[in-house]
Motif scaffolding. Structure first.
Motif: not given
Length: 184
Positions: A60-65, A78-79, A84-90, A103-111
């Motif tokens: 997520f740090q990587h996907s933040c401007d 929450l930050y 975060s933009s959508v996750l980097p294009q894999f 992205m939502l899946q990983y946010l939930t997993l992070l939480l």
């Protein structure tokens, strides 16, 4: 692999430091995993909650401007939700809604990972010290940035949903609606 990574986190006196070093070393490999199913398999089967939390934090740090230097907390999650933009294009070609879904899946997993290690267990301390803390029934210390209000959550979620609506339009696919509900 997962067992070896878990042991590698635990062998040091400071599991937090070990997880940071290991996550920093394997983060670029995760960015190059070609398929979402493979990335999810790696993250979902990770035995060390501390390591998984750190890897997701890096993602997520990587996907933040504008990355944040604050320590991991509910406020930082929450930050990420807001910045975060959508996750980097894999390497795989996926539709935009699928990238938001991931992205939502990983946010939930992070939480879930974050709630497991500082709030429910003493995974930030070494194994030998942890046994003493468990025997003393000591409660983990919460950080000031873990004290967030329901209003903060509601406002950040509304902002996030508005950003998604601008990108995806209405209505959201059922998978995204379900993940939004789970994250809230």
């Amino acid at each position: 692999l997962q067992r070896m990574l878990s042991i590698a986190v635990e062998v040091d006196r400071s599991p937090t430091c070990s997880s940071r070093k290991i996550a920093d070393d394997i983060f670029l490999f995760i960015l190059h995993i070609p398929l979402r199913s493979q990335r999810e398999a790696l993250l979902n089967t990770m035995e060390s909650q501390l390591l998984r939390c750190r890897l997701l934090e890096l993602l997520f740090q990587h996907s933040c401007d504008v990355p944040t230097a604050s320590s991991m907390s509910l406020d930082k999650i929450l930050y990420f939700l807001s910045h975060s933009s959508v996750l980097p294009q894999f390497q795989d070609e996926t539709a935009t809604w699928q990238r938001w879904d991931e992205m939502l899946q990983y946010l939930t997993l992070l939480l879930l990972s974050y709630q497991t290690f500082p709030l429910a267990e003493h995974l930030r301390t070494s194994v030998s010290d942890r046994m003493d803390l468990i025997a003393q029934k000591a409660k983990p210390r919460l950080q000031d940035s873990d004290d967030i209000s329901q209003l903060d959550i509601r406002l950040k979620m509304n902002d996030f949903i508005n950003r998604m609506q601008k990108t995806l339009g209405q209505p959201f696919p059922p998978q995204i609606q379900e993940k939004l509900f789970m994250l809230q």
